[in-house]
Design an enzyme around this catalytic site. Structure first.
Site, PDB file in Angstrom:
ATOM      1  N   GLU A 275      12.330  -6.094   1.680  1.00 29.76           N
ATOM      2  CA  GLU A 275      11.648  -7.333   1.280  1.00 29.76           C
ATOM      3  C   GLU A 275      12.633  -8.502   1.165  1.00 29.76           C
ATOM      4  O   GLU A 275      12.244  -9.653   1.312  1.00 29.76           O
ATOM      5  CB  GLU A 275      10.939  -7.147  -0.075  1.00 29.76           C
ATOM      6  CG  GLU A 275       9.569  -6.525   0.065  1.00 29.76           C
ATOM      7  CD  GLU A 275       8.702  -6.649  -1.186  1.00 29.76           C
ATOM      8  OE1 GLU A 275       9.200  -7.041  -2.249  1.00 29.76           O
ATOM      9  OE2 GLU A 275       7.505  -6.327  -1.091  1.00 29.76           O
ATOM     10  N   HIS A 296      17.544  18.844   9.657  1.00 33.73           N
ATOM     11  CA  HIS A 296      16.730  19.745  10.486  1.00 33.73           C
ATOM     12  C   HIS A 296      15.500  19.028  11.023  1.00 33.73           C
ATOM     13  O   HIS A 296      14.562  19.646  11.480  1.00 33.73           O
ATOM     14  CB  HIS A 296      16.337  20.984   9.680  1.00 33.73           C
ATOM     15  CG  HIS A 296      17.542  21.771   9.245  1.00 33.73           C
ATOM     16  ND1 HIS A 296      17.960  22.911   9.884  1.00 33.73           N
ATOM     17  CD2 HIS A 296      18.447  21.535   8.262  1.00 33.73           C
ATOM     18  CE1 HIS A 296      19.067  23.353   9.312  1.00 33.73           C
ATOM     19  NE2 HIS A 296      19.387  22.536   8.316  1.00 33.73           N
ATOM     20  N   LYS A 410      -2.777  -8.911   2.772  1.00 34.01           N
ATOM     21  CA  LYS A 410      -3.695  -9.174   1.650  1.00 34.01           C
ATOM     22  C   LYS A 410      -4.786 -10.144   2.090  1.00 34.01           C
ATOM     23  O   LYS A 410      -5.956  -9.966   1.765  1.00 34.01           O
ATOM     24  CB  LYS A 410      -2.926  -9.798   0.479  1.00 34.01           C
ATOM     25  CG  LYS A 410      -1.914  -8.874  -0.168  1.00 34.01           C
ATOM     26  CD  LYS A 410      -1.319  -9.559  -1.390  1.00 34.01           C
ATOM     27  CE  LYS A 410      -0.140  -8.805  -1.942  1.00 34.01           C
ATOM     28  NZ  LYS A 410       0.579  -9.540  -2.972  1.00 34.01           N
TER      29      LYS A 410
HETATM   30  O1  PA5 Z   1       9.475  -7.424  -5.216  1.00 34.01           O
HETATM   31  C1  PA5 Z   1       8.364  -7.918  -5.377  1.00 34.01           C
HETATM   32  O2  PA5 Z   1       8.228  -9.046  -5.864  1.00 34.01           O
HETATM   33  C2  PA5 Z   1       7.101  -7.161  -5.029  1.00 34.01           C
HETATM   34  O3  PA5 Z   1       7.375  -5.956  -4.427  1.00 34.01           O
HETATM   35  C3  PA5 Z   1       6.279  -6.913  -6.283  1.00 34.01           C
HETATM   36  O4  PA5 Z   1       7.044  -6.185  -7.201  1.00 34.01           O
HETATM   37  C4  PA5 Z   1       4.980  -6.171  -5.992  1.00 34.01           C
HETATM   38  O5  PA5 Z   1       4.259  -6.824  -4.983  1.00 34.01           O
HETATM   39  C5  PA5 Z   1       4.122  -6.075  -7.244  1.00 34.01           C
HETATM   40  O6  PA5 Z   1       3.846  -7.333  -7.733  1.00 34.01           O
HETATM   41  P1  PA5 Z   1       3.301  -7.538  -9.212  1.00 34.01           P
HETATM   42  O7  PA5 Z   1       4.343  -7.073 -10.159  1.00 34.01           O
HETATM   43  O8  PA5 Z   1       3.074  -9.001  -9.316  1.00 34.01           O
HETATM   44  O9  PA5 Z   1       2.036  -6.748  -9.338  1.00 34.01           O
END
Ligand code: PA5
Length: 420
Positions: A275, A296, A410
């Site tokens: 990310e 393996h 989303k």
């Molecule tokens: O790193 C990030 O910001 C995302 O992976 C969030 O942690 C994830 O989408 C969950 O978001 P939230 O804590 O708002 O539910």
């Protein structure tokens, strides 16, 4: 204390090439403290091991004790950064208190049903974690489990829900305030995947019985040690090496370990780097493997497939338990040459043999070696990778703290669901 070994990069990257990166590293490192740099609003994690909210920390410890006393099961609801760090820690150091289950990290009715069966007839509580307070997967799971909790406990359910979310905004915060749930804060300047050392990770880890003071101490030692602004800093060496390899066409970083219980550390790393760096058409693809299991399966590809990957190996010398291989009178399995040897010796030889084989096959490795894995070392490891990732994102010239690409699925899903 973790050590970085770059010896299996010989022939791929020279000392001189590493040194040439020093200027880029210095700039990228400094960007984490520059208020005008991309993502500057989300760098609160850099000083967290020192500047964390001590009052809230004490409340987390107190709440963890309460949960241990009144619950046999804790259901943790969260996805992405709101669950992976805690899950990784709890896989390495399993709960010595309540059983801890993670939900809200998929849309699988089967997975939810399995955990529903686990709480039936038990004393249990919920820790719902969402920084935004409105992420679909955890919101649905929370609705379902809250329903169950209310059916079992009636109004007392409100004293068994712990919400970790934004200090002021979001649907979860509004619900928590309206119902009087105990709340913990995800700081504004700490993004999800950098939040393991906030209440997001700390509360479930503390409920599991690990000493979160030691976790923060390990992270603090790392914060001090890895602030060094030179190529002697293992973080700089790691970031320089992975970026040089990327520029040579090694597009995949395979995080490997030799302990099945580190699998979720691999998941945490995949999210952290994926990310943070995967944007603007750039970024190493982070993958993970478990050795010797995956030798393996993926082993064939690593040895002889497309030469587009390198490994970052997490190797722990003393994993806390060992077994000696027994002598056999009939030696039917021809293993007597190993009789009396500890299994950790065989693992070490497998590790050394694999490093050399993959190196010879054109898949170089960086090795992060740790004498043992304790809670403090885990804190050090978390901080090592967070800092590496933040700096590496700036070397790549992307914003390491946003994730605009996550919105695309989303948007489509909400359109298909007919969300008002
Ligand atoms: O790193 C990030 O910001 C995302 O992976 C969030 O942690 C994830 O989408 C969950 O978001 P939230 O804590 O708002 O539910």
């Amino acid at each position: 204390m973790l050590k970085l070994d770059l010896s299996k990069l010989k022939g791929f990257i020279s000392q001189a090439q590493l040194q040439v990166m020093a200027g880029e590293l210095a700039d990228a490192h400094q960007k984490l403290y520059d208020p005008t740099a991309p993502g500057a609003d989300f760098t609160g994690w850099t000083h967290l091991p020192e500047a964390y909210d001590k009052k809230e920390f004490a409340r987390i410890q107190q709440t963890a004790k309460e949960i241990q006393q009144h619950s046999d099961v804790l259901v943790v609801v969260g996805i992405g950064g709101s669950y992976l760090g805690a899950r990784a820690a709890l896989e390495v150091f399993p709960s010595r208190g309540p059983e801890i289950y993670f939900v809200g990290c998929s849309l699988s009715p089967n997975e939810l049903n399995k955990v529903m069966a686990k709480v039936e007839g038990k004393r249990w509580s919920i820790n719902v974690i969402s920084k935004s307070g409105g992420t679909t997967e955890p919101a649905i799971a929370f609705r379902l489990f809250r329903d169950l909790l209310v059916k079992q406990y009636g109004p007392e359910a409100d004293r068994r829900i712990y919400a970790t979310t934004d200090k002021a905004k979001g649907a979860l915060k509004t619900l928590a305030d309206a119902n009087g749930w105990e709340t913990f804060v995800v700081p504004d300047d700490v993004g999800g995947r950098y939040s393991v050392l906030t209440a997001v990770g700390l509360l479930p880890i503390a409920v599991g019985g690990s000493d979160i003071t030691q976790l923060m101490e390990g992270a603090h030692q790392a914060m001090v040690r890895f602030d060094q602004r030179s190529m002697d800093n293992p973080v700089w060496q790691y970031v320089a090496a992975r970026n040089l390899l990327y520029r040579q066409g090694k597009k995949i970083e395979l995080f490997c370990s030799y302990e099945p219980s580190y699998t979720f550390l691999g998941e945490w790393l995949k999210q952290l780097f994926g990310e943070s760096e995967g944007k603007d058409g750039l970024g190493l693809f982070p993958a993970s493997a478990q050795f010797t299991t995956d030798l393996h399966s993926l082993g064939q590809y690593i040895q002889e497939g497309e030469r587009n990957l390198f490994e970052t190996v997490l190797y722990v010398d003393d994993t806390g338990f060992d077994l000696d291989i027994p002598y056999s009178n009939d030696n039917g399995d021809n293993l007597n040459y190993l009789a009396g040897k500890p299994l950790s010796f065989v693992r070490e030889m497998a590790f050394q043999g694999t490093l050399s084989a993959h190196f010879d096959g054109g898949a170089p490795s960086l090795v992060l070696r740790m004498p043992q894995m304790d809670v403090s070392t885990l804190g050090e490891l978390f901080y090592f990778f967070e800092l590496s990732c933040g700096i590496s994102g700036h070397v790549l010239k992307v914003n390491p703290f946003n994730q605009p690409g996550v919105e695309a699925y989303k948007k489509n899903m909400f359109a298909l669901l007919g969300r008002p």
